[in-house]
Scaffold this motif. Structure first.
Motif, PDB file in Angstrom:
ATOM      1  N   LEU A  85      -5.744   3.213  20.396  1.00 44.10           N
ATOM      2  CA  LEU A  85      -5.589   4.513  19.746  1.00 44.10           C
ATOM      3  C   LEU A  85      -5.399   4.353  18.238  1.00 44.10           C
ATOM      4  O   LEU A  85      -5.917   5.142  17.451  1.00 44.10           O
ATOM      5  N   LEU A  86      -4.659   3.310  17.866  1.00 47.06           N
ATOM      6  CA  LEU A  86      -4.430   3.077  16.440  1.00 47.06           C
ATOM      7  C   LEU A  86      -5.745   2.788  15.728  1.00 47.06           C
ATOM      8  O   LEU A  86      -6.034   3.356  14.671  1.00 47.06           O
ATOM      9  N   ARG A  87      -6.563   1.936  16.323  1.00 46.61           N
ATOM     10  CA  ARG A  87      -7.841   1.587  15.689  1.00 46.61           C
ATOM     11  C   ARG A  87      -8.738   2.812  15.591  1.00 46.61           C
ATOM     12  O   ARG A  87      -9.364   3.044  14.555  1.00 46.61           O
ATOM     13  N   GLU A  88      -8.790   3.583  16.670  1.00 42.05           N
ATOM     14  CA  GLU A  88      -9.581   4.827  16.624  1.00 42.05           C
ATOM     15  C   GLU A  88      -9.112   5.724  15.491  1.00 42.05           C
ATOM     16  O   GLU A  88      -9.904   6.242  14.714  1.00 42.05           O
ATOM     17  N   ASN A  89      -7.809   5.903  15.428  1.00 39.14           N
ATOM     18  CA  ASN A  89      -7.248   6.809  14.430  1.00 39.14           C
ATOM     19  C   ASN A  89      -7.573   6.360  13.016  1.00 39.14           C
ATOM     20  O   ASN A  89      -7.963   7.161  12.162  1.00 39.14           O
ATOM     21  N   LEU A  90      -7.432   5.071  12.771  1.00 38.09           N
ATOM     22  CA  LEU A  90      -7.634   4.572  11.406  1.00 38.09           C
ATOM     23  C   LEU A  90      -9.088   4.665  10.974  1.00 38.09           C
ATOM     24  O   LEU A  90      -9.372   4.888   9.803  1.00 38.09           O
ATOM     25  N   ALA A  91      -9.997   4.494  11.933  1.00 36.51           N
ATOM     26  CA  ALA A  91     -11.411   4.435  11.564  1.00 36.51           C
ATOM     27  C   ALA A  91     -12.000   5.811  11.325  1.00 36.51           C
ATOM     28  O   ALA A  91     -13.084   5.950  10.773  1.00 36.51           O
ATOM     29  N   GLN A  92     -11.287   6.837  11.732  1.00 33.71           N
ATOM     30  CA  GLN A  92     -11.902   8.165  11.687  1.00 33.71           C
ATOM     31  C   GLN A  92     -11.229   9.063  10.655  1.00 33.71           C
ATOM     32  O   GLN A  92     -10.120   8.806  10.203  1.00 33.71           O
ATOM     33  N   HIS A  93     -11.950  10.097  10.290  1.00 34.54           N
ATOM     34  CA  HIS A  93     -11.373  11.106   9.394  1.00 34.54           C
ATOM     35  C   HIS A  93     -11.511  12.479  10.036  1.00 34.54           C
ATOM     36  O   HIS A  93     -12.608  12.877  10.406  1.00 34.54           O
ATOM     37  N   THR A  94     -10.407  13.184  10.180  1.00 31.76           N
ATOM     38  CA  THR A  94     -10.471  14.545  10.713  1.00 31.76           C
ATOM     39  C   THR A  94      -9.898  15.489   9.675  1.00 31.76           C
ATOM     40  O   THR A  94      -8.710  15.483   9.410  1.00 31.76           O
TER      41      THR A  94
END
Lengths: 176, 176
Positions: free
Chosen positions: B82-91
DNA sequence: GGGCGCATGTAATGAGTTACATGATTGA
DNA sequence: TCAATCATGTAACTCATTACATGCGCCC
């Protein structure tokens, strides 16, 4: 109440039917609201029931019948009330992206950097998209400009974080 | 999933019980999340059921019993995912405040100005509040700094809008 | 002894979304 | 003839919130 304000504001400018309203929001005001169709229809019915607007059934030829909405004096009153409330107040948005940032040091600086580079890319793309948006009418253009400012600030911020990470991953490179 | 990530991130650093987690979030991470107590308890139970963490009942003297949560290997795995997903994306967050901005020209420049002055005041107060926040541990400080950047950008932007409005309300004052 | 803090929950509610339903017209 | 567009909705569901429940200890 924001979504109501949005619908009221558009109907204040010009009477419209639901489908038309929704399309306008999706095309021109997607940065303001991600309202969905059933929600829009629901709110329009609700506000019509509450006497904020009147519905008028119309039909062109054999096309599907439309419900055109026009604000009543009560609706105008509520529109201005909500607008004044909205303008006078500040509500800090939640940045879900910050949760990852808070735990950045669970990863190596190298991995953190490569993930945040991806985020940077996404922000840059969003910025390009907003820059390509055609100029909007009147104060609606302000929303676009606000978005631009926000995205530029995000890019600056990400670059700062990336810079710090690059210093961490090459600790031997000391500035004189 | 953001709220899960938040809880996982804190438990990754240190095992805690629900009440403790919630207090920590309210005190130190209020800019990240506005999660409420029942939601936190619910998610902790849920993730324990899913095998992401184990509960351990403890009790000190006659104090109310506590449920201390500790991540399992599965929990750690999901945390990093989840951390990696969160860091790689911009919302991009939704700015509800923009809806009012979009309809600014429903009001006279004078009234718009006075309302936005109030908003400016609110932003300035928020900025002061963040500036007074004590330094956080490790990368949690990044959230504070991000918030600072955001609020400064907001102030700049509001000043720009206010400046334009002041030009509109004194149209006789022309620059040479 | 009365209220607050600790500690965990349940139940009802609400706002909004997704998925689905309908039925005619237009265009490939 | 098949899909897409127009136009409006309903039903089920999710997620999170508010309000409420419990009960002991601590402090004034």
């Amino acid at each position: 109440m924001d979504r109501r304000l949005l619908l009221l504001g558009l109907l204040h400018q010009q009477e419209m039917h639901g489908y038309q309203l929704f399309e306008f929001i999706e095309r021109d005001l997607s940065y303001c609201s991600d309202i969905k169709k059933p929600t829009a229809y629901y709110l329009l019915n609700k506000m019509a029931q509450d006497g904020w607007m009147i519905e008028e059934q119309t039909q062109e030829g054999n096309r599907p019948p439309r419900k055109v909405y026009r604000l009543t004096p009560l609706g105008e009153e509520n529109y201005l009330r909500l607008l004044r409330e909205n303008l006078a107040q500040h509500t800090s948005p939640r940045f879900h992206d910050d949760i990852g940032l808070a735990f950045l040091d669970s990863l190596t600086p190298e991995e953190a950097r490569s993930l945040l580079e991806r985020r940077r890319q996404a922000v840059a793309e969003a910025l390009n998209a907003v820059q390509d948006v055609p100029v909007h009418r009147g104060s609606q253009q302000l929303v676009i400009e606000h978005q631009l400012r926000y995205l530029r600030a995000e890019l600056d911020w990400l670059d700062e974080v990336l810079f710090r990470l690059s210093e961490k991953s090459h600790p031997t490179t000391k500035s004189s």
